[in-house]
Write a protein that holds these residues in place. Structure first.
Motif, PDB file in Angstrom:
ATOM      1  N   VAL A  23       0.837  -1.207   0.000  1.00  0.00           N
ATOM      2  CA  VAL A  23       0.000   0.000   0.000  1.00  0.00           C
ATOM      3  C   VAL A  23       0.870   1.255   0.000  1.00  0.00           C
ATOM      4  N   CYS A  79       0.056   3.745   6.429  1.00  0.00           N
ATOM      5  CA  CYS A  79      -0.046   2.507   5.631  1.00  0.00           C
ATOM      6  C   CYS A  79       0.692   1.391   6.356  1.00  0.00           C
ATOM      7  N   ASN A 145      -9.506   2.169   2.574  1.00  0.00           N
ATOM      8  CA  ASN A 145      -9.233   0.868   3.197  1.00  0.00           C
ATOM      9  C   ASN A 145     -10.151  -0.236   2.693  1.00  0.00           C
ATOM     10  N   ASN A 149      -5.008  -2.333  -3.165  1.00  0.00           N
ATOM     11  CA  ASN A 149      -4.142  -1.162  -3.385  1.00  0.00           C
ATOM     12  C   ASN A 149      -4.041  -0.734  -4.848  1.00  0.00           C
TER      13      ASN A 149
END
Ligand SMILES: NC(=O)c1ccc[n+]([C@@H]2O[C@H](COP(=O)([O-])OP(=O)(O)OC[C@H]3O[C@@H](n4cnc5c(N)ncnc54)[C@H](OP(=O)(O)O)[C@@H]3O)[C@@H](O)[C@H]2O)c1
Length: 226
Positions: A23, A79, A145, A149
């Motif tokens: 991420v 992250c 979230n 990603n």
């Protein structure tokens, strides 16, 4: 109506990415391409993944400790592994986060008992709220979230209309995050209100994980039909 649009450059800023995983690398690389200066943070100054990312991402990218990155950034992205995000943010140092937009992308997943993971916090609390309570001078905005990603920075990869959510207590902080999301290609982010909405955003993750297992690909997303 398209829910995403072609990526634009967005505002140019100094941005901290706390986290050297997929991420952090994905968001960091996109933010560099958008023209920002980005420093990636890790527990150690010479983290191999951080150094490799900075080398690959070019002159506007650098790497250091969580604290060095947080000090550098006007906007800070969390992250890190959600189960230890509070610890990572402590290492970043509250003074380096004070007054800043803290974009929380983490999920509070506990993999200690195998798959599927459970949530370390849910129902009446969330990681987003825990972070806001632990760092009251930071302006926490939870977003991104609820998807993989690759989709975060390339919504056009998933066909049709689909959605990104955000929540947080500070309206100006959310407006700044919406600008960044526009830069990633999201046209109409859905503002769910204050940081308590992080509960629902994080509780979506178990169903996301189920769908990932079913589709055997992370390239899908939630769509709100109304
Ligand atoms: N993977 C996805 O597509 C996806 C999608 C949505 C949300 N998320 C969430 O985004 C976050 C990042 O995910 P990821 O897969 O990129 O990375 P990750 O493996 O979950 O986390 C990597 C980061 O966590 C730090 N970390 C690990 N243990 C730590 C500890 N004990 N104390 C302090 N820091 C520690 C690592 O520090 P070092 O750099 O020092 O090793 C590293 O920077 C997670 O919360 C995840 O749930 C992931």
């Amino acid at each position: 109506m398209l829910y995403y649009k072609s990526a634009t450059s967005g505002p140019i800023m100094r941005i901290a990415i706390l986290g050297t995983g997929d991420v952090g690398s994905r968001l960091g690389s996109k933010l560099v391409v958008m023209g920002n200066e980005v420093r990636m943070g890790s527990r150690t100054a010479k983290n191999a993944k951080g150094a490799a990312w900075a080398k690959a991402a070019g002159a506007k990218a650098s790497a250091g400790t969580f604290a060095e990155a947080a000090k550098f950034g006007e906007v800070v992205f969390n992250c890190t592994l959600g189960a230890v995000s509070l610890e990572a943010l402590k290492q970043a140092d509250a003074d380096n986060l004070a007054g800043k937009v803290l974009v929380d992308v983490a999920n509070p997943l506990d993999f200690s008992k195998g798959m599927p993971p459970t949530l370390t916090v849910c129902n009446t609390d969330s990681l987003g709220e825990q972070i806001q309570r632990a760092f009251p001078d930071a302006k926490v905005v939870k977003t991104l979230n609820t998807m993989g990603n690759v989709v975060m920075v390339n919504p056009g990869l998933v066909p049709g209309n689909h959605d990104v959510f955000l929540c947080g207590n500070d309206g100006l902080a959310k407006a700044k995050v919406v600008e960044i999301l526009h830069g990633f290609g999201w046209k109409s982010p859905i503002d769910l209100g204050d940081i308590t909405a992080a509960r629902g955003m994080e509780m979506l993750v178990p169903i996301w994980l189920r769908l990932y297992g079913k589709f055997q690909s992370p390239n899908f997303n939630f769509k709100i039909a109304r």
